[in-house]
Design a protein around this motif. Structure first.
Motif, PDB file in Angstrom:
ATOM      1  N   SER A 225       0.826  -1.204   0.000  1.00  0.00           N
ATOM      2  CA  SER A 225       0.000   0.000   0.000  1.00  0.00           C
ATOM      3  C   SER A 225       0.866   1.262   0.000  1.00  0.00           C
ATOM      4  O   SER A 225       0.609   2.210  -0.755  1.00  0.00           O
ATOM      5  CB  SER A 225      -0.919   0.001   1.220  1.00  0.00           C
ATOM      6  N   TYR A 252      -5.446   1.562  -1.630  1.00  0.00           N
ATOM      7  CA  TYR A 252      -6.571   1.480  -0.698  1.00  0.00           C
ATOM      8  C   TYR A 252      -6.977   0.031  -0.460  1.00  0.00           C
ATOM      9  O   TYR A 252      -7.198  -0.384   0.686  1.00  0.00           O
ATOM     10  CB  TYR A 252      -7.752   2.278  -1.249  1.00  0.00           C
ATOM     11  N   GLU A 253      -7.052  -0.755  -1.520  1.00  0.00           N
ATOM     12  CA  GLU A 253      -7.451  -2.156  -1.381  1.00  0.00           C
ATOM     13  C   GLU A 253      -6.431  -2.942  -0.563  1.00  0.00           C
ATOM     14  O   GLU A 253      -6.798  -3.764   0.285  1.00  0.00           O
ATOM     15  CB  GLU A 253      -7.626  -2.786  -2.766  1.00  0.00           C
ATOM     16  N   ARG A 256      -6.777  -1.916   3.099  1.00  0.00           N
ATOM     17  CA  ARG A 256      -7.988  -2.480   3.700  1.00  0.00           C
ATOM     18  C   ARG A 256      -7.809  -3.967   4.006  1.00  0.00           C
ATOM     19  O   ARG A 256      -8.208  -4.446   5.062  1.00  0.00           O
ATOM     20  CB  ARG A 256      -9.183  -2.275   2.770  1.00  0.00           C
ATOM     21  N   GLU A 257      -7.172  -4.696   3.063  1.00  0.00           N
ATOM     22  CA  GLU A 257      -6.933  -6.114   3.287  1.00  0.00           C
ATOM     23  C   GLU A 257      -5.960  -6.324   4.442  1.00  0.00           C
ATOM     24  O   GLU A 257      -6.053  -7.316   5.178  1.00  0.00           O
ATOM     25  CB  GLU A 257      -6.386  -6.754   2.003  1.00  0.00           C
ATOM     26  N   GLY A 259      -5.805  -4.413   7.000  1.00  0.00           N
ATOM     27  CA  GLY A 259      -6.391  -3.896   8.238  1.00  0.00           C
ATOM     28  C   GLY A 259      -5.645  -2.683   8.761  1.00  0.00           C
ATOM     29  O   GLY A 259      -5.684  -2.396   9.967  1.00  0.00           O
ATOM     30  N   ARG A 261      -5.705   0.974   9.027  1.00  0.00           N
ATOM     31  CA  ARG A 261      -6.635   2.094   8.860  1.00  0.00           C
ATOM     32  C   ARG A 261      -5.921   3.393   8.508  1.00  0.00           C
ATOM     33  O   ARG A 261      -6.471   4.235   7.775  1.00  0.00           O
ATOM     34  CB  ARG A 261      -7.464   2.260  10.133  1.00  0.00           C
ATOM     35  N   GLU A 264      -5.324   3.189   4.865  1.00  0.00           N
ATOM     36  CA  GLU A 264      -6.610   3.308   4.173  1.00  0.00           C
ATOM     37  C   GLU A 264      -6.983   4.783   4.043  1.00  0.00           C
ATOM     38  O   GLU A 264      -7.346   5.267   2.963  1.00  0.00           O
ATOM     39  CB  GLU A 264      -7.700   2.575   4.953  1.00  0.00           C
ATOM     40  N   SER A 289     -11.761  10.086   4.182  1.00  0.00           N
ATOM     41  CA  SER A 289     -10.422   9.656   4.598  1.00  0.00           C
ATOM     42  C   SER A 289     -10.239   9.833   6.103  1.00  0.00           C
ATOM     43  O   SER A 289      -9.644   8.976   6.769  1.00  0.00           O
ATOM     44  CB  SER A 289      -9.351  10.454   3.841  1.00  0.00           C
ATOM     45  N   THR A 292     -12.439   7.175   7.898  1.00  0.00           N
ATOM     46  CA  THR A 292     -11.876   5.837   7.753  1.00  0.00           C
ATOM     47  C   THR A 292     -10.717   5.620   8.723  1.00  0.00           C
ATOM     48  O   THR A 292     -10.619   4.578   9.372  1.00  0.00           O
ATOM     49  CB  THR A 292     -11.396   5.613   6.311  1.00  0.00           C
TER      50      THR A 292
END
Length: 456
Positions: A225, A252-253, A256-257, A259, A261, A264, A289, A292
Motif C-alpha cells: 500500500s 486502498y485495497e 484495507r486487506e 487492516g 486504517r 486506508e 479519509s 476511515t
C-alpha cells in the motif's frame, strides 16, 4: 590546462568503443580505469593524480571493490579524462564542442520518462555566483535522474518458490521504501515514477513466490500500500492522472486487506488531493479519509488527513470548513506524541501545517492571512526541494497579487521560475502559467514585463 587538452584524456578510439560507453553509463569507473590503462596507456598513478583519488583507491576500484557515486567526484573524473557529459549523466561539459541539440538521438544529456519538466519557455538571465549555484542545483537534479540513481536503488532479491518471509524481510522492505521515498524531496515524478513502480511490482512478485504467516502477510500488504501510494503520487506529479487513480485505489485495497486504517485513510486522502487538482470536488473523499482512519491513528497521520481535508474545503470555497479542518490538524500536531507514527507521515510538522494554512488562505483570496504564513514558512526552506518550493512560491505570488502588491508578486514568481527549471514535475509549470495569465494585464510595469519576457 582544460580536460579536453589533458595529456591523460581518454583517446577517441577508446571512448567510441561500445563496451567503454556501457561501463561509463553504469558509472563503473573501476572498469573505465582498467580500460584506460589497457587501451589508452594511462597509468593508475596518472589517473589518481588527475582525478584527485588516492592511488590505492584507484587500484581497489579497478579490482571491482567499491564504487564512485558522488556528483562531485564523477564530474571531476569526467573532466580529467575528457569524457563527454552525456555518457555519465551530466550536462555537456564546458570544454565540449557539441551542443546537446547536436547529439545523436538516444544520447541526449538528460532523458526524461515523463512530460517536459520545465516551465514552458522559461529561461534565466543574468550571471554571477547566484546563477552559478542555481545552475549547479539544476544539473545535480538532472544528474540524479539520468544516472538511474546509482547506489540508491537496487534490485529486489529473487525468491525461490517456497521461500519463507518473516519480520526481518518486512523490515528490509520498509527500509528500502523509506530510502526511495526521500528521492521525492529533490526529484519530480517524471524522474521517479518508473523507480517506484518497479519497486511496487517487485514486492508483489516477492509475495507471490514466497510463503509467510498471516501476520507477516498483513505487514507485506501494508508495504504494498505504501509503495502504491508513492508510485501513484509520482504518476500524479508527472501528469498521468489515470495511472495515479489506479495506483491509489490499489493502495486502498491493499491497506484495507491489511487492516491498516492509517494507510486506508491516506489512500483516500491522496485520491481527494488528486480530485481537487482537477475540476472535481474532493471534499467528500477527504472527509471519508478522516472517518476511515478514525481518531486512534498517530497524530502525524491525523494532522496530514485534516490538512488535506482543509485543502479540499479551500478549493471548494468553504472558508468556515477550511478553518475548522486546519484547527483539527493543528490540535493533532501540537500535542505530545506517545510514538512517532509511521515513517511515511514523519514529514508532517509545524512548518508543513503553516504552509498548508498559507495555501488555503491564498486559495480563498485572503492575502492578509496567507502572506505571513507563507513568508515565514519559506524563509529557510531548502532550495534543494525545488519542486515544492516553486509550488509554494506560486501561492505566495497569488496572495501578493490579490493584496495589490504587483511588483512583489512578479518578483516571487520569478524565483519560482528559477527553481522550477529542470524539475521533473508538470505542476510548477501549470501553476506558473496560470499565474502569468493573471499577471499579464500589468505588463506595463517594468518588473512584470521582465518576468513575462523571461517566461517567453
Amino acid at each position: 590546462m582544460s580536460a579536453r587538452m589533458s595529456p591523460i584524456a581518454l583517446p577517441p578510439h577508446v571512448l567510441d568503443r561500445p563496451e567503454v560507453q556501457a561501463v561509463l553509463r553504469c558509472h563503473d569507473f573501476g572498469k573505465v580505469f582498467k580500460l584506460a590503462r589497457q587501451w589508452g596507456g594511462i597509468s593508475f598513478v596518472k589517473i589518481a593524480d588527475a582525478c584527485d583519488i588516492k592511488p590505492e583507491r584507484v587500484g581497489r576500484l579497478a579490482r571491482g571493490e567499491g564504487a564512485i557515486t558522488t556528483y562531485e567526484k564523477i564530474t571531476r573524473i569526467a573532466d580529467a579524462l575528457a569524457i563527454p557529459g552525456h555518457l555519465v549523466g551530466l550536462a555537456p561539459r564546458p570544454w565540449e564542442p557539441t551542443q546537446p541539440d547536436a547529439l545523436p538521438q538516444g544520447e541526449r544529456s538528460f532523458p526524461s520518462s515523463g512530460p517536459e519538466p520545465r516551465a514552458t519557455g522559461v529561461s534565466r538571465r543574468g550571471a554571477g555566483a547566484k546563477a552559478d549555484r542555481e545552475g549547479d542545483d539544476v544539473e545535480r537534479r538532472r544528474f540524479l535522474a539520468a544516472s538511474g540513481l546509482a547506489g540508491i536503488v537496487g534490485v529486489l532479491p529473487e525468491q525461490n518458490a517456497g521461500s519463507r518471509l518473516g519480520h526481518r524481510e518486512v523490515a528490509q522492505l520498509r527500509l528500502r521504501s523509506s530510502r526511495l521515498r526521500r528521492l521525492d524531496d529533490v526529484l519530480g515524478g517524471a524522474d521517479t515514477r518508473h523507480i517506484y513502480r518497479t519497486e511496487l511490482d517487485g514486492t508483489v512478485r516477492l509475495m507471490r513466490h514466497a510463503s509467510y504467516s498471516e501476520a507477516t502477510g498483513r505487514l507485506l500488504l501494508s508495504v504494498v500500500s505504501e509503495l502504491a501510494q508513492q508510485a501513484g503520487w509520482a504518476a500524479f506529479d508527472a501528469g498521468d492522472q489515470r495511472e495515479a487513480t489506479t495506483l491509489y485505489r490499489r493502495a486502498y485495497e491493499a491497506a484495507r486487506e491489511a487492516g491498516d486504517r492509517a494507510l486506508e485513510g491516506n489512500s483516500l486522502a491522496f485520491l481527494a488531493y488528486q480530485q481537487v487538482s482537477s475540476t472535481a470536488s474532493g471534499v467528500a473523499t477527504a472527509m471519508e479519509s478522516c472517518r476511515t482512519a478514525g481518531s486512534d491513528v498517530p497524530p502525524t497521520v491525523r494532522g496530514l488527513l485534516h490538512e488535506r481535508r482543509a485543502w479540499a474545503h479551500a478549493r471548494a470555497g468553504e472558508a468556515k470548513e477550511t478553518e475548522a479542518a486546519l484547527a483539527q490538524a493543528e490540535e493533532a500536531l501540537s500535542g505530545g506524541f506517545d510514538h512517532p507514527g509511521p515513517e511515511w507521515a514523519s514529514w508532517v510538522d509545524g512548518r508543513e501545517l503553516q504552509i498548508m494554512k498559507g495555501r488555503c488562505w491564498a486559495e480563498l483570496r485572503r492575502p492578509l492571512r496567507a502572506v505571513p504564513e507563507l513568508e515565514t514558512a519559506l524563509a529557510d526552506f531548502d532550495d534543494a526541494q525545488a519542486r515544492d518550493k516553486a509550488l509554494y512560491l506560486s501561492w505566495l505570488a497569488h496572495a501578493y497579487l490579490d493584496a495589490g502588491e504587483v511588483e512583489q508578486s512578479a518578483k516571487v514568481i520569478g524565483r519560482a521560475i528559477d527553481l522550477s527549471a529542470g524539475v521533473g514535475s508538470v505542476r510548477p509549470r501549470q501553476r506558473i502559467q496560470t499565474f502569468l495569465t493573471r499577471l499579464h494585464p500589468h505588463r506595463s510595469l517594468e518588473p512584470v514585463a521582465d518576468v513575462l519576457h523571461r517566461a517567453g
